[in-house]
Design a protein around this motif. Structure first.
Motif, mmCIF file in Angstrom:
data_model
loop_
_atom_site.group_PDB
_atom_site.id
_atom_site.type_symbol
_atom_site.label_atom_id
_atom_site.label_comp_id
_atom_site.label_asym_id
_atom_site.label_seq_id
_atom_site.Cartn_x
_atom_site.Cartn_y
_atom_site.Cartn_z
ATOM 1 N N LEU A 45 10.274 35.045 2.444
ATOM 2 C CA LEU A 45 9.538 35.931 1.543
ATOM 3 C C LEU A 45 10.442 37.047 1.036
ATOM 4 O O LEU A 45 11.118 37.709 1.818
ATOM 5 C CB LEU A 45 8.331 36.537 2.275
ATOM 6 C CG LEU A 45 7.445 37.506 1.484
ATOM 7 C CD1 LEU A 45 6.771 36.793 0.307
ATOM 8 C CD2 LEU A 45 6.392 38.133 2.391
ATOM 9 N N ARG A 47 10.371 40.597 -1.515
ATOM 10 C CA ARG A 47 9.511 41.618 -2.101
ATOM 11 C C ARG A 47 10.287 42.301 -3.214
ATOM 12 O O ARG A 47 11.526 42.363 -3.161
ATOM 13 C CB ARG A 47 9.081 42.639 -1.048
ATOM 14 C CG ARG A 47 10.244 43.303 -0.345
ATOM 15 C CD ARG A 47 9.806 44.327 0.658
ATOM 16 N NE ARG A 47 9.220 45.494 0.019
ATOM 17 C CZ ARG A 47 8.735 46.541 0.678
ATOM 18 N NH1 ARG A 47 8.794 46.551 2.010
ATOM 19 N NH2 ARG A 47 8.215 47.555 0.036
ATOM 20 N N ILE A 71 3.370 36.178 -5.784
ATOM 21 C CA ILE A 71 2.112 36.886 -5.548
ATOM 22 C C ILE A 71 2.194 38.241 -6.236
ATOM 23 O O ILE A 71 3.032 39.077 -5.891
ATOM 24 C CB ILE A 71 1.847 37.056 -4.042
ATOM 25 C CG1 ILE A 71 1.698 35.680 -3.371
ATOM 26 C CG2 ILE A 71 0.596 37.907 -3.803
ATOM 27 C CD1 ILE A 71 1.569 35.750 -1.865
ATOM 28 N N ASP A 72 1.333 38.451 -7.203
ATOM 29 C CA ASP A 72 1.321 39.659 -8.029
ATOM 30 C C ASP A 72 0.154 40.531 -7.584
ATOM 31 O O ASP A 72 -1.014 40.140 -7.721
ATOM 32 C CB ASP A 72 1.176 39.246 -9.497
ATOM 33 C CG ASP A 72 1.361 40.390 -10.487
ATOM 34 O OD1 ASP A 72 1.139 41.548 -10.096
ATOM 35 O OD2 ASP A 72 1.720 40.095 -11.645
ATOM 36 N N LEU A 73 0.450 41.723 -7.065
ATOM 37 C CA LEU A 73 -0.577 42.613 -6.523
ATOM 38 C C LEU A 73 -1.032 43.687 -7.511
ATOM 39 O O LEU A 73 -1.798 44.581 -7.134
ATOM 40 C CB LEU A 73 -0.046 43.301 -5.258
ATOM 41 C CG LEU A 73 0.382 42.381 -4.108
ATOM 42 C CD1 LEU A 73 0.945 43.218 -2.955
ATOM 43 C CD2 LEU A 73 -0.754 41.494 -3.637
ATOM 44 N N GLY A 140 -3.701 36.809 0.146
ATOM 45 C CA GLY A 140 -2.248 36.735 0.091
ATOM 46 C C GLY A 140 -1.654 36.207 1.382
ATOM 47 O O GLY A 140 -0.725 35.385 1.370
ATOM 48 N N LEU A 144 0.551 32.721 2.185
ATOM 49 C CA LEU A 144 1.839 32.716 2.880
ATOM 50 C C LEU A 144 1.806 31.904 4.164
ATOM 51 O O LEU A 144 2.868 31.516 4.669
ATOM 52 C CB LEU A 144 2.252 34.154 3.192
ATOM 53 C CG LEU A 144 2.549 35.049 1.985
ATOM 54 C CD1 LEU A 144 2.919 36.456 2.449
ATOM 55 C CD2 LEU A 144 3.652 34.474 1.105
ATOM 56 N N VAL A 154 6.537 38.564 -3.344
ATOM 57 C CA VAL A 154 5.369 39.420 -3.504
ATOM 58 C C VAL A 154 5.815 40.710 -4.169
ATOM 59 O O VAL A 154 6.870 41.258 -3.840
ATOM 60 C CB VAL A 154 4.669 39.691 -2.148
ATOM 61 C CG1 VAL A 154 5.585 40.415 -1.159
ATOM 62 C CG2 VAL A 154 3.385 40.478 -2.348
ATOM 63 N N HIS A 155 5.014 41.181 -5.119
ATOM 64 C CA HIS A 155 5.418 42.398 -5.844
ATOM 65 C C HIS A 155 4.197 43.122 -6.392
ATOM 66 O O HIS A 155 3.099 42.551 -6.509
ATOM 67 C CB HIS A 155 6.366 42.046 -7.006
ATOM 68 C CG HIS A 155 5.682 41.419 -8.180
ATOM 69 N ND1 HIS A 155 5.116 42.155 -9.194
ATOM 70 C CD2 HIS A 155 5.444 40.115 -8.500
ATOM 71 C CE1 HIS A 155 4.580 41.349 -10.093
ATOM 72 N NE2 HIS A 155 4.762 40.107 -9.696
ATOM 73 N N CYS A 156 4.409 44.387 -6.737
ATOM 74 C CA CYS A 156 3.446 45.157 -7.523
ATOM 75 C C CYS A 156 4.219 45.735 -8.699
ATOM 76 O O CYS A 156 4.968 45.014 -9.359
ATOM 77 C CB CYS A 156 2.733 46.200 -6.674
ATOM 78 S SG CYS A 156 3.824 47.291 -5.718
ATOM 79 N N THR A 163 2.807 46.711 -2.401
ATOM 80 C CA THR A 163 3.676 45.724 -1.742
ATOM 81 C C THR A 163 4.096 46.210 -0.369
ATOM 82 O O THR A 163 4.110 45.450 0.605
ATOM 83 C CB THR A 163 4.912 45.444 -2.611
ATOM 84 O OG1 THR A 163 4.483 44.929 -3.874
ATOM 85 C CG2 THR A 163 5.843 44.445 -1.945
#
Length: 261
Positions: A45, A47, A71-73, A140, A144, A154-156, A163
């Motif tokens: 993973l 970030r 994965i978009d937060l 999320g 995973l 995974v990010h914001c 994140t």
């Protein structure tokens, strides 16, 4: 996860750090030690801050990671305003887990005034993330827990708040101590400055805030994490909190099987 040597610029206590043109704060979530002596696997993973502005070189670096899932937060309004991961250029499964909490100056003047007046606005913001986004965080983690979805990113927007809290929750679920999870969460001064510049570019009204407050909001603070965890009963209540939102004990165990050496 494949690694382009040109994409690596150093390592730190929280794992490998990458430079990806068009985004920043790109780090491997692996490397932290658990309370039982195992380590979180690297190459599972990443970030980052938002990858919505990747250059051609950045796209090539992303391809080198062999990602399967992003994965978009971020909130729906952020995605509508800024776009998302370039799925036309990099073949991935894009999972949007929309946040009910986002950057503070994208809404009405009253929201702006609240952020201006609150002495430490990030503290209640972190608590609101857990109050309003439990189902998205649980989803999320379920994503995973399936090795078919990995490697993942995974990010914001800045890759530090939504994140950061998500990754702390993952680390705690894997058995990483709170101290070690917080060590990974904290970012350096250079990243804070990059975050501030990026936020001012995306949300110009933030320039109305005092410079010292803007810089503080662009950084990380362990107290924001511990305060948010306290709002759900503390770290010892995390497993029950996750179960209540759809990440059951089987999924939590599967995460440990997938992510731990």
């Amino acid at each position: 996860m494949s690694r382009s040597e040109s994409g690596v610029f150093g390592t730190g206590p929280s794992g490998t750090i990458y430079t990806v043109d068009g985004t920043f704060n790109v780090r491997d979530v692996g490397g932290s030690k658990t309370s039982t002596g195992t380590r979180v696997r690297t190459g599972r993973l990443l970030r980052s801050a938002s990858p919505d502005s990747l250059t051609p070189a950045g796209i090539e670096t992303m391809r080198s990671f062999d990602l399967r899932t992003v994965i978009d937060l971020r909130s729906r309004s952020e995605v509508d305003r800024h776009g998302h991961f370039p799925t036309n250029d990099v073949s991935v499964r894009w999972e949007h887990l929309p946040s009910a909490v986002g950057p503070p100056t994208v809404g009405t003047p009253s929201e702006d005034n609240w952020m201006q007046e609150h002495p430490d606005p990030m503290a209640p913001m972190y608590e609101e993330i857990l109050e309003h986004n439990g189902p998205e965080i649980a989803r999320g983690l379920r994503i995973l827990s399936d090795p078919a979805n990995l490697p993942a990113l995974v990010h914001c927007t800045s890759g530090k708040d939504r994140t950061g809290l998500f990754v702390v929750i993952l680390h705690l679920t894997l058995g990483v101590s709170l101290d070690n999870a917080l060590a990974h969460y904290r970012q350096d001064e250079a990243t804070t400055q990059r975050t501030m510049a990026d936020m001012l570019s995306r949300f110009p009204r933030m320039a109305d805030m005092p410079a010292e407050k803007m810089e503080r909001m662009s950084g990380t603070n362990s107290r924001w994490i511990t305060g948010a965890l306290a709002s759900i009963g503390g770290e010892n209540s995390l497993a029950d909190w996750l179960r209540s939102h759809g990440c059951d004990p089987h999924t939590q165990a599967q995460l440990r099987a997938v992510f731990l050496d």
